[in-house]
Design a protein around this motif. Structure first.
Motif, PDB file in Angstrom:
ATOM      1  N   SER A 256       0.834  -1.213   0.000  1.00  0.00           N
ATOM      2  CA  SER A 256       0.000   0.000   0.000  1.00  0.00           C
ATOM      3  C   SER A 256       0.861   1.252   0.000  1.00  0.00           C
ATOM      4  O   SER A 256       0.498   2.264  -0.614  1.00  0.00           O
ATOM      5  CB  SER A 256      -0.942   0.001   1.210  1.00  0.00           C
ATOM      6  OG  SER A 256      -0.232   0.239   2.417  1.00  0.00           O
ATOM      7  N   ARG A 257       2.018   1.189   0.672  1.00  0.00           N
ATOM      8  CA  ARG A 257       2.918   2.343   0.675  1.00  0.00           C
ATOM      9  C   ARG A 257       3.602   2.518  -0.679  1.00  0.00           C
ATOM     10  O   ARG A 257       3.764   3.632  -1.169  1.00  0.00           O
ATOM     11  CB  ARG A 257       3.982   2.190   1.774  1.00  0.00           C
ATOM     12  CG  ARG A 257       3.430   2.286   3.181  1.00  0.00           C
ATOM     13  CD  ARG A 257       4.526   2.296   4.228  1.00  0.00           C
ATOM     14  NE  ARG A 257       5.263   1.036   4.272  1.00  0.00           N
ATOM     15  CZ  ARG A 257       6.489   0.865   3.841  1.00  0.00           C
ATOM     16  NH1 ARG A 257       7.157   1.888   3.295  1.00  0.00           N
ATOM     17  NH2 ARG A 257       7.094  -0.311   3.929  1.00  0.00           N
ATOM     18  N   LEU A 259       2.571   1.372  -3.661  1.00  0.00           N
ATOM     19  CA  LEU A 259       1.655   1.597  -4.776  1.00  0.00           C
ATOM     20  C   LEU A 259       0.841   2.873  -4.621  1.00  0.00           C
ATOM     21  O   LEU A 259       0.221   3.335  -5.573  1.00  0.00           O
ATOM     22  CB  LEU A 259       0.715   0.393  -4.925  1.00  0.00           C
ATOM     23  CG  LEU A 259       1.393  -0.977  -5.087  1.00  0.00           C
ATOM     24  CD1 LEU A 259       0.349  -2.055  -5.286  1.00  0.00           C
ATOM     25  CD2 LEU A 259       2.395  -0.963  -6.234  1.00  0.00           C
ATOM     26  N   GLY A 260       0.810   3.415  -3.412  1.00  0.00           N
ATOM     27  CA  GLY A 260       0.060   4.648  -3.200  1.00  0.00           C
ATOM     28  C   GLY A 260      -1.439   4.454  -3.219  1.00  0.00           C
ATOM     29  O   GLY A 260      -2.187   5.395  -3.511  1.00  0.00           O
ATOM     30  N   LYS A 261      -1.894   3.253  -2.933  1.00  0.00           N
ATOM     31  CA  LYS A 261      -3.333   2.981  -2.865  1.00  0.00           C
ATOM     32  C   LYS A 261      -3.592   1.892  -1.831  1.00  0.00           C
ATOM     33  O   LYS A 261      -2.663   1.168  -1.433  1.00  0.00           O
ATOM     34  CB  LYS A 261      -3.883   2.552  -4.223  1.00  0.00           C
ATOM     35  CG  LYS A 261      -3.293   1.256  -4.765  1.00  0.00           C
ATOM     36  CD  LYS A 261      -4.062   0.706  -5.959  1.00  0.00           C
ATOM     37  CE  LYS A 261      -4.059   1.665  -7.144  1.00  0.00           C
ATOM     38  NZ  LYS A 261      -4.705   1.028  -8.330  1.00  0.00           N
ATOM     39  N   SER A 262      -4.811   1.774  -1.383  1.00  0.00           N
ATOM     40  CA  SER A 262      -5.164   0.793  -0.367  1.00  0.00           C
ATOM     41  C   SER A 262      -5.015  -0.626  -0.922  1.00  0.00           C
ATOM     42  O   SER A 262      -5.468  -0.929  -2.026  1.00  0.00           O
ATOM     43  CB  SER A 262      -6.604   1.023   0.098  1.00  0.00           C
ATOM     44  OG  SER A 262      -7.018   0.008   0.981  1.00  0.00           O
ATOM     45  N   ALA A 302      -9.058   1.337  -9.716  1.00  0.00           N
ATOM     46  CA  ALA A 302      -8.253   2.558  -9.741  1.00  0.00           C
ATOM     47  C   ALA A 302      -7.878   3.026  -8.345  1.00  0.00           C
ATOM     48  O   ALA A 302      -6.870   3.721  -8.163  1.00  0.00           O
ATOM     49  CB  ALA A 302      -9.018   3.660 -10.474  1.00  0.00           C
ATOM     50  N   SER A 303      -8.658   2.638  -7.338  1.00  0.00           N
ATOM     51  CA  SER A 303      -8.434   3.171  -5.991  1.00  0.00           C
ATOM     52  C   SER A 303      -7.914   2.149  -4.994  1.00  0.00           C
ATOM     53  O   SER A 303      -7.427   2.519  -3.926  1.00  0.00           O
ATOM     54  CB  SER A 303      -9.739   3.768  -5.442  1.00  0.00           C
ATOM     55  OG  SER A 303     -10.749   2.769  -5.390  1.00  0.00           O
ATOM     56  N   GLU A 304      -8.013   0.839  -5.310  1.00  0.00           N
ATOM     57  CA  GLU A 304      -7.566  -0.153  -4.343  1.00  0.00           C
ATOM     58  C   GLU A 304      -7.187  -1.468  -5.009  1.00  0.00           C
ATOM     59  O   GLU A 304      -7.516  -1.724  -6.176  1.00  0.00           O
ATOM     60  CB  GLU A 304      -8.626  -0.395  -3.272  1.00  0.00           C
ATOM     61  CG  GLU A 304      -9.826  -1.166  -3.752  1.00  0.00           C
ATOM     62  CD  GLU A 304     -10.781  -1.504  -2.616  1.00  0.00           C
ATOM     63  OE1 GLU A 304     -10.943  -0.674  -1.702  1.00  0.00           O
ATOM     64  OE2 GLU A 304     -11.372  -2.610  -2.658  1.00  0.00           O
ATOM     65  N   VAL A 305      -6.485  -2.291  -4.226  1.00  0.00           N
ATOM     66  CA  VAL A 305      -6.112  -3.647  -4.631  1.00  0.00           C
ATOM     67  C   VAL A 305      -6.647  -4.595  -3.568  1.00  0.00           C
ATOM     68  O   VAL A 305      -6.541  -4.322  -2.370  1.00  0.00           O
ATOM     69  CB  VAL A 305      -4.585  -3.803  -4.757  1.00  0.00           C
ATOM     70  CG1 VAL A 305      -4.221  -5.268  -5.024  1.00  0.00           C
ATOM     71  CG2 VAL A 305      -4.036  -2.901  -5.838  1.00  0.00           C
TER      72      VAL A 305
END
Length: 313
Positions: A256-257, A259-262, A302-305
């Motif tokens: 998450s750090r 990739l810049g996403k949750s 687009a906002s999370e994985v």
């Protein structure tokens, strides 16, 4: 009530005791209790620390005072008086000597890490998507890791410990190498050289870490102490993340750090552990590596994985 002179002598005793390489966790616990007992204790210790730094930095080599290894010989009262005398002479005679400026330096990173060289000779390597503040003065070295991850290689200065604040947690060192994570309520410190006194949020006394030890506080507040390969602690500096039987939740928190996403880990995948190496790269590269070596499926928006156990519906 202890007279001021007595408090100053106690402060000097603690100062000498804590600079000893053999100072143990019990010493730090007792010192913390002494500091907490009275604001006068903290003020006396701060004055002593500033005084010693003034001596060590401002005085020329010919007037250096060598700190005794124990309390034999020169008594505490005489040592305190000697320090005060030489400090006064040094300040009068060395007014033009450069001193650290008491101002904050702010550093941030986005998609690339950054190497930061401090005026005291220490080096900080700030990982991607991290935020850090530094303040160096003649009496203290303070860093605040506001978010993200950083690896520290601290120049030894027995008179001026190096402190790092990370949220509600903190640590103190003299000269050593270690790695700190402060992100999304997770706190972690791993030591690759030297000794670090760590105080996780919620603990009244510090924990003393040596080489190959790591302490972690997860988002739920649970604190754990473990042994790790020192090479694993800061492997990210070589462009790789190393894991040995690590919970998938930890891998997800790291991703998450980067990739810049949750990155969310499903309930079924929370039980999975991962051993292997992930080469740092873009989102597709890193997720493909993880999926190739772990029994998981990856769902991306687009906002999370989202990471799920393979076969989970």
């Amino acid at each position: 009530m202890i007279p001021q002179q007595g408090i100053e002598e106690e402060a000097l005793g603690w100062f000498v005791r804590l600079q000893d390489a053999d100072a143990c966790a019990a010493d730090w616990d007792a010192f913390s209790a002494w500091i907490a007992a009275s604001p006068d204790h903290a003020r006396a210790y701060d004055r002593l620390e500033r005084l010693w730094v003034d001596l060590d930095e401002a005085a020329p080599q010919s007037v250096r005072i060598v700190r005794p290894a124990n309390d034999n010989g020169l008594g505490r009262r005489r040592l305190w008086a000697a320090m005060a005398t030489v400090a006064a002479a040094a300040v009068i005679g060395m007014v033009g000597w450069p001193m650290y400026q008491a101002r904050d330096q702010h550093f941030t990173t986005t998609t690339e890490p950054r190497r930061i060289e401090l005026a005291d000779g220490s080096v900080i390597r700030l990982n991607r998507r991290s935020d850090l503040t530094v303040k160096l003065t003649s009496g203290a070295r303070r860093v605040s890791l506001n978010d993200g991850e950083a690896a520290f290689d601290v120049a030894h200065d027995a008179a001026r410990p190096f402190t790092v604040a990370a949220g509600d947690s903190s640590l103190q060192v003299l000269g050593t190498a270690f790695n700190v994570i402060n992100h999304d309520h997770r706190f972690s410190v791993g030591v690759s050289r030297g000794v670090v006194a760590v105080r996780p949020a919620g603990r009244a006394t510090p924990v003393r870490l040596t080489v190959g030890q790591q302490i972690e506080r997860d988002a739920r507040g649970a604190v754990s102490l473990s042994r790790v390969d020192p090479r694993q602690i800061s492997a990210w500096q070589d462009g790789v993340l190393l894991y040995r039987d690590s919970p998938l939740s930890q891998v997800g928190a790291d991703l998450s750090r980067y990739l810049g996403k949750s990155v969310k880990v499903s309930a079924s995948a929370q039980e999975l552990h991962f051993t292997g190496a992930l080469r740092l790269g873009d989102e597709t590269t890193m997720l493909n590596q993880l999926q190739a070596f772990a029994p998981i499926a990856v769902q991306r928006t687009a906002s999370e994985v989202r990471l799920t156990a393979r076969g989970e519906r």
